[in-house]
Write a protein that holds these residues in place. Structure first.
Motif, PDB file in Angstrom:
ATOM      1  N   UNK A  75      20.874 -61.744 -68.480  1.00 10.18           N
ATOM      2  CA  UNK A  75      20.039 -61.536 -67.285  1.00 10.18           C
ATOM      3  C   UNK A  75      18.956 -60.517 -67.585  1.00 10.18           C
ATOM      4  N   UNK A  76      17.789 -60.747 -66.981  1.00  8.32           N
ATOM      5  CA  UNK A  76      16.719 -59.753 -67.013  1.00  8.32           C
ATOM      6  C   UNK A  76      16.815 -58.949 -65.719  1.00  8.32           C
ATOM      7  N   UNK A  77      17.259 -57.716 -65.831  1.00  6.34           N
ATOM      8  CA  UNK A  77      17.532 -56.910 -64.635  1.00  6.34           C
ATOM      9  C   UNK A  77      16.262 -56.468 -63.915  1.00  6.34           C
ATOM     10  N   UNK A  78      15.086 -56.716 -64.503  1.00  2.00           N
ATOM     11  CA  UNK A  78      13.852 -56.360 -63.792  1.00  2.00           C
ATOM     12  C   UNK A  78      13.505 -57.410 -62.735  1.00  2.00           C
ATOM     13  N   UNK A  79      14.160 -58.569 -62.783  1.00  2.00           N
ATOM     14  CA  UNK A  79      13.922 -59.581 -61.741  1.00  2.00           C
ATOM     15  C   UNK A  79      14.753 -59.193 -60.516  1.00  2.00           C
ATOM     16  N   UNK A 121       4.392 -50.708 -64.472  1.00  2.00           N
ATOM     17  CA  UNK A 121       5.310 -51.523 -63.660  1.00  2.00           C
ATOM     18  C   UNK A 121       6.628 -51.724 -64.392  1.00  2.00           C
ATOM     19  N   UNK A 122       6.555 -52.082 -65.668  1.00  2.00           N
ATOM     20  CA  UNK A 122       7.779 -52.392 -66.429  1.00  2.00           C
ATOM     21  C   UNK A 122       8.701 -51.181 -66.523  1.00  2.00           C
ATOM     22  N   UNK A 123       8.109 -50.006 -66.776  1.00  2.00           N
ATOM     23  CA  UNK A 123       8.945 -48.799 -66.897  1.00  2.00           C
ATOM     24  C   UNK A 123       9.658 -48.504 -65.587  1.00  2.00           C
ATOM     25  N   UNK A 124       8.915 -48.611 -64.479  1.00  2.00           N
ATOM     26  CA  UNK A 124       9.566 -48.353 -63.188  1.00  2.00           C
ATOM     27  C   UNK A 124      10.613 -49.412 -62.875  1.00  2.00           C
TER      28      UNK A 124
END
Ligand SMILES: NC(=O)c1ccc[n+]([C@@H]2O[C@H](COP(=O)([O-])OP(=O)(O)OC[C@H]3O[C@@H](n4cnc5c(N)ncnc54)[C@H](OP(=O)(O)O)[C@@H]3O)[C@@H](O)[C@H]2O)c1
Length: 245
Positions: A75-79, A121-124
């Motif tokens: 899973x990509x947890x940023x989704x 955005x990605x870091x947050x």
């Protein structure tokens, strides 16, 4: 859990938490800190659900463990919906959740004023929003077991560092959230632990989302940091500051 197996992941005599048969979800399981942490949890007899994005690396890790095969959940947890989906899969497979260890994360080293929007955005997303959503998703299950969420933030959360403004700010935001959650949830019996390791030789700094890492002093050994994290779980610690590693 089968009939006759003692409830696990619970505080026993002397306040120690028994990991034998504890039902544990680990994010960032395939990482430099994830792998030795997973190995120690497996050796302690925990039943595991493991997540990260790369399915092949998850399968390889699962195959390296001698115990009951863990559940692997790519899973990509940023989704936004993925933290909940991962928790749901873990609870369905394990029957309950005693412990969540959150290790998924990424670094970034762009100088102030040069960060592009995607990197910000990605870091947050990965270092703040994903673990907040994960904790929210896991909370009903953790309330049931009076369980533990151990969230790995970083030494960066303890003070700003030049060259790491956006990365450090995301970790500081997470640390603040986790600290507040720990206070708020204490009465419910759910333990939320902020673990803030110092620089560790996992290669994390060599794969930043943006920029290039400054020259860093030699870091801690990942096995030692993993051992300290598992010790904090077992010893019912409430916080693991950088000085504790
Ligand atoms: N190493 C250090 O010096 C240090 C110091 C203090 C704190 N920390 C923190 O400790 C944690 C683990 O660090 P590490 O050194 O083990 O890093 P790592 O070796 O790069 O591992 C990161 C892990 O997170 C997973 N991951 C990354 N992005 C993800 C995403 N979008 N969705 C789901 N999973 C994702 C990676 O797997 P995939 O790429 O397959 O998704 C991998 O399993 C991080 O939060 C880090 O900030 C590290």
């Amino acid at each position: 859990m089968g009939v006759g197996v003692r409830p696990s992941g619970r505080r026993g005599r002397l306040g120690r938490v028994d990991l034998q048969n504890a039902r544990v979800l680990v994010t960032g399981a395939t990482g430099g800190l994830g792998r030795p942490t997973v190995a120690r949890l497996a050796a302690a007899g925990a039943r595991l659900a493991l997540t990260a994005r790369d399915e092949a690396r998850l399968a390889e890790l699962a195959g390296s463990l001698g115990n009951e095969p863990p559940l692997v959940v790519p899973a990509d947890l940023t989704l936004p919906d993925q933290p909940q989906a991962v928790v749901d899969a873990a609870v369905e497979h394990l029957g309950a959740l005693d412990v969540v260890v959150h290790l998924a994360g990424a670094s970034g080293f762009a100088s102030v004023g040069t960060e592009d929007d995607d990197a910000l955005d990605e870091l947050l997303l990965i270092d703040y929003l994903a673990p907040v959503r994960l904790l929210r998703a896991a909370l009903p299950a953790l309330r049931e077991t009076k369980g533990t969420a151990l969230v790995v933030t970083a030494v960066l959360a303890e003070g700003p560092v030049a060259g790491m403004a956006a990365y450090g700010a995301a970790k500081a935001a997470l640390s603040s959230y986790v600290g507040a959650a720990a206070k708020e949830l204490r009465r419910s019996g759910v333990r939320v632990v902020d673990a803030r390791p110092p620089h560790t030789e996992t290669g994390l700094a060599d794969r930043p989302l943006t920029g290039t890492a400054p020259k860093l002093p030699h870091g801690k050994h990942p096995d030692d940091v993993a051992a300290r994290l598992v010790q904090a779980l077992v010893d019912d610690e409430r916080e693991v500051p950088s000085t504790a590693f």
